[in-house]
Design an enzyme around this catalytic site. Structure first.
Site, PDB file in Angstrom:
ATOM      1  N   GLU A 118       0.790  -1.230   0.000  1.00  0.00           N
ATOM      2  CA  GLU A 118       0.000   0.000   0.000  1.00  0.00           C
ATOM      3  C   GLU A 118       0.826   1.286   0.000  1.00  0.00           C
ATOM      4  OE1 GLU A 118      -2.897  -0.309   3.173  1.00  0.00           O
ATOM      5  OE2 GLU A 118      -4.029  -1.823   2.094  1.00  0.00           O
ATOM      6  N   GLU A 172      -6.112  -8.017  -0.245  1.00  0.00           N
ATOM      7  CA  GLU A 172      -6.743  -7.819   1.073  1.00  0.00           C
ATOM      8  C   GLU A 172      -8.201  -7.451   0.866  1.00  0.00           C
ATOM      9  OE1 GLU A 172      -4.965  -5.000   3.820  1.00  0.00           O
ATOM     10  OE2 GLU A 172      -2.952  -5.757   3.378  1.00  0.00           O
TER      11      GLU A 172
END
Ligand code: FCB
Length: 437
Positions: A167, A351
């Site tokens: 991320e 995710e």
């Protein structure tokens, strides 16, 4: 659950994810101090000033955790390697116990028929590097490449897939502009530098892995759908800009050799010197892309300085995080990333999941419904032609949810943080049943 394994393509990887600082326990095994330890020790940053000193004690209980994944019928496990555990000083001499730990973990996964999906950096920067400016320092690309080499020389021959950074948006924007995560800065120049250096570090890490012959290398980015708060042109522009620095900035760097113009209107004056020359490095060919997806936001214009907008609460049902539940956003990003950027590369959901105030006697039906709805959105994307190759649940077990401490429970497995006892939740059992079908 309303799905069967056979609803997904052959070889599709069902996985669960965790990250090192969130589960391992950084007071064990010779790990160095990370910027999360110091961030958490500073009043006001983290709920109850909790940190990852013990976390789920996965460092000692990893075999039990791997057994639970095997029993659930998963195909793969997405975990991360802690920079501070492997290189306590950030550079220099590796901690032998740290490397041994990841070596055993990978062998333990393979012995159980689980594919190791490794992410090299999931936010636990060693403090000696934070002292040198961390992600603001251009040298971090070289430090990170060296760390990559140390880890991958040890485990790179046996991993199923590898990604440098989890991320980039959180590393850059959330941590340097919003100040919500370590190092907790709120500074536009620091943000511009961190957002760029996280991509140069990605590029050098990919090069280091290619040099070692590591296969199946990708990138993991997070995405949030931005709804304009109303139908005015000002709200549309505000949502568009949010989409720019959240979703289009990193994809643009990785796949188009450019950053979006609307984002550069704000960040441009603050960028590090020579940034325009780094896109060949950043755009290393990749084998797959991973999408982390949880929610959408409602964006309203303000008359403050750039980016001149704010998040406002939306109408949809929310999770314990206060995040709206919006499965259409997952379908949107899978098709958009495929059509706009990756054009045929395998995609993974790396995710997806929800936090719930779980107790052991209340079945977590909300999580079952959340996952069911998002898996349906993924199936629709596959039907629409997206080469989706896997789906990863966040998270295997309740863990340290960063600035929100141990309160937000994302796990398929309940963890009692007093006794550290693991207890599979109803969602774990529902998924196990679906995966066996
Ligand atoms: C993601 C992070 C992960 C976890 C989930 C809820 O942004 O990658 O560590 O905190 O959110």
């Amino acid at each position: 659950m309303h799905f069967k394994r056979s609803d997904f393509p052959n070889g599709f990887q069902f996985a669960a994810a965790t990250s090192s600082y969130q589960i391992e326990g950084h007071s064990f095994g010779g790990a160095g101090t990370t910027h999360w330890d110091t961030f958490a020790a500073t009043p006001g940053n983290v709920v109850r000033a909790e940190d990852g000193a013990v976390a789920c004690d996965h460092y000692h209980r990893w075999e039990e955790d791997l057994d639970l994944m095997q029993a659930m019928g998963l195909d793969a496990y997405r975990f991360s390697t802690s920079w501070a555990r492997v290189l306590p000083e950030g550079r220099g001499t590796p901690n032998a116990d740290g490397l041994d730990f990841y070596d055993r973990l990978v062998d333990g996964l393979l012995a159980r028929g689980l594919n190791p999906m490794v992410t090299l950096y999931h936010w636990e920067l060693p403090v000696p590097l934070a002292d040198l400016g961390g992600w603001r320092n251009p040298d971090i690309a070289h430090w990170f490449a060296d760390f990559t080499t140390v880890v991958m020389e040890r485990i790179g021959d046996r991993v199923f897939s590898a990604a440098p950074v989890n991320e980039p948006w959180c590393v850059g924007w959330l941590s340097h502009f919003m100040g919500h995560q370590a190092p907790g800065l709120r500074d536009i120049r620091a943000t511009a530098h961190a957002m760029h250096h996280v991509l140069t570090a990605h590029g050098r890490s990919v090069q280091a892995m290619r040099a070692l012959g590591v296969k199946n290398i990708g990138a993991v980015c997070n995405f949030e759908y931005a709804h304009p708060v109303d139908d005015t042109p000002e709200a549309a522009a505000a949502a568009r800009l949010y989409d720019g620095y959240y979703n289009r900035f990193f994809m643009g760097g990785l796949f188009k050799g450019a950053y979006p113009e609307d984002v550069m209107e704000g960040l441009g004056p603050h960028m590090p010197k020579g940034w325009e020359d780094d896109f060949a490095l950043i755009g290393q060919p990749l084998d797959w892309v991973g999408l982390n997806y949880y929610t959408c936001k409602r964006i309203a214009p303000t008359d403050g300085p750039w980016p001149a907008h704010e998040e406002v609460p939306g109408p949809l049902p929310k999770t314990q995080m206060g995040w709206e539940i919006y499965p259409d956003g997952l379908h949107h990003f899978l098709t958009w990333v495929h059509e706009t950027y990756t054009r045929g590369l395998p995609l993974y959901v790396t995710e997806n999941g929800m936090a719930n105030p779980d107790t052991l006697d209340v079945p977590d039906q909300a999580r079952i419904d959340y996952l069911d709805a998002h898996l349906a959105a993924a199936r629709q994307a596959i039907a629409d032609g997206v080469p989706l190759a896997g789906y990863t649940f966040w998270s295997l077990m309740d863990n340290y949810e960063w600035a929100l401490g141990y309160e937000k429970r994302f796990g398929l497995i309940h963890v009692d943080f007093e006794t550290l006892k693991r207890t599979p939740k109803a969602s774990y059992h529902a998924l196990a049943k679906a995966l066996a079908s």
